[in-house]
Design a protein around this motif. Structure first.
Motif, mmCIF file in Angstrom:
data_model
loop_
_atom_site.group_PDB
_atom_site.id
_atom_site.type_symbol
_atom_site.label_atom_id
_atom_site.label_comp_id
_atom_site.label_asym_id
_atom_site.label_seq_id
_atom_site.Cartn_x
_atom_site.Cartn_y
_atom_site.Cartn_z
ATOM 1 N N THR A 104 -108.555 -1.446 47.863
ATOM 2 C CA THR A 104 -107.458 -1.635 48.800
ATOM 3 C C THR A 104 -107.068 -3.102 48.760
ATOM 4 O O THR A 104 -107.922 -3.982 48.931
ATOM 5 C CB THR A 104 -107.869 -1.232 50.228
ATOM 6 N N ILE A 105 -105.786 -3.357 48.532
ATOM 7 C CA ILE A 105 -105.265 -4.717 48.482
ATOM 8 C C ILE A 105 -104.403 -4.934 49.714
ATOM 9 O O ILE A 105 -103.363 -4.299 49.878
ATOM 10 C CB ILE A 105 -104.440 -4.953 47.199
ATOM 11 N N GLN A 106 -104.855 -5.821 50.586
ATOM 12 C CA GLN A 106 -104.146 -6.129 51.829
ATOM 13 C C GLN A 106 -103.254 -7.348 51.619
ATOM 14 O O GLN A 106 -103.675 -8.330 51.019
ATOM 15 C CB GLN A 106 -105.168 -6.439 52.932
ATOM 16 N N PHE A 107 -102.024 -7.277 52.099
ATOM 17 C CA PHE A 107 -101.106 -8.414 52.090
ATOM 18 C C PHE A 107 -100.820 -8.794 53.535
ATOM 19 O O PHE A 107 -100.318 -7.970 54.303
ATOM 20 C CB PHE A 107 -99.777 -8.049 51.412
ATOM 21 N N GLU A 108 -101.157 -10.018 53.916
ATOM 22 C CA GLU A 108 -100.830 -10.564 55.231
ATOM 23 C C GLU A 108 -99.781 -11.637 54.987
ATOM 24 O O GLU A 108 -100.084 -12.711 54.482
ATOM 25 C CB GLU A 108 -102.072 -11.126 55.911
ATOM 26 N N VAL A 109 -98.552 -11.297 55.328
ATOM 27 C CA VAL A 109 -97.406 -12.136 54.968
ATOM 28 C C VAL A 109 -96.903 -12.879 56.199
ATOM 29 O O VAL A 109 -96.698 -12.287 57.259
ATOM 30 C CB VAL A 109 -96.275 -11.266 54.373
ATOM 31 N N SER A 110 -96.686 -14.175 56.031
ATOM 32 C CA SER A 110 -96.129 -15.010 57.094
ATOM 33 C C SER A 110 -94.751 -15.502 56.659
ATOM 34 O O SER A 110 -94.333 -15.282 55.532
ATOM 35 C CB SER A 110 -97.054 -16.203 57.374
ATOM 36 N N GLY A 111 -94.059 -16.155 57.567
ATOM 37 C CA GLY A 111 -92.759 -16.727 57.230
ATOM 38 C C GLY A 111 -91.611 -15.815 57.580
ATOM 39 O O GLY A 111 -91.716 -14.937 58.449
#
Length: 133
Positions: free
Chosen positions: A33-40
């Motif tokens: 499982t590849i988690q992406f925590e994106v900001s901005g």
């Protein structure tokens, strides 16, 4: 750098489209499982669940991802659009990752850029319809 030049309007669309270029032959039997925590500007949480031949996009987060990528949206878009090397951006602290780094080392094999000019997603798979590369 690759000559792969996607034209996506949102970061979410770029992550969704990774399901279309996933190459199960690169690591047979992979469970990850590849988690992406994106900001901005395009903040959000997304993950890709890989189980053998399948790579499925989801909104949200998981408790124990194999790899977690924390990135500003503009950095990931630059990487995807070939304007920035993912490896260099990671080494320079432009984004961070935690978890199984061996999965990151296999990234370009797992998500192959095949050189097709257009790809067609099945209607039941997001993002549906043609994508220009």
């Amino acid at each position: 750098m690759s000559q792969f030049k996607p034209r996506f309007s949102t970061l979410q669309q770029t992550i969704e489209a990774m399901t279309l270029i996933y190459d199960a032959k690169a690591c047979p039997g992979l469970q990850a499982t590849i988690q992406f925590e994106v900001s901005g500007a395009e903040a959000g949480e997304y993950y890709l669940h890989i189980s053998g031949d399948d790579c499925v996009f989801h909104k949200g987060s998981v408790q124990k991802p194999t790899v977690c990528i924390q990135t500003p949206s503009h950095v990931w878009m630059q990487i995807v659009n070939g304007k920035l090397s993912g490896e260099e951006a990671l080494m320079n602290g432009m984004y961070t990752a935690s978890g199984d780094f061996s999965l990151l080392q296999q990234w370009s094999a797992l998500f192959k850029r095949n050189g097709d000019n257009r790809m067609q997603a099945p209607p039941e798979q997001r993002p549906a319809g043609a994508l220009a590369w």
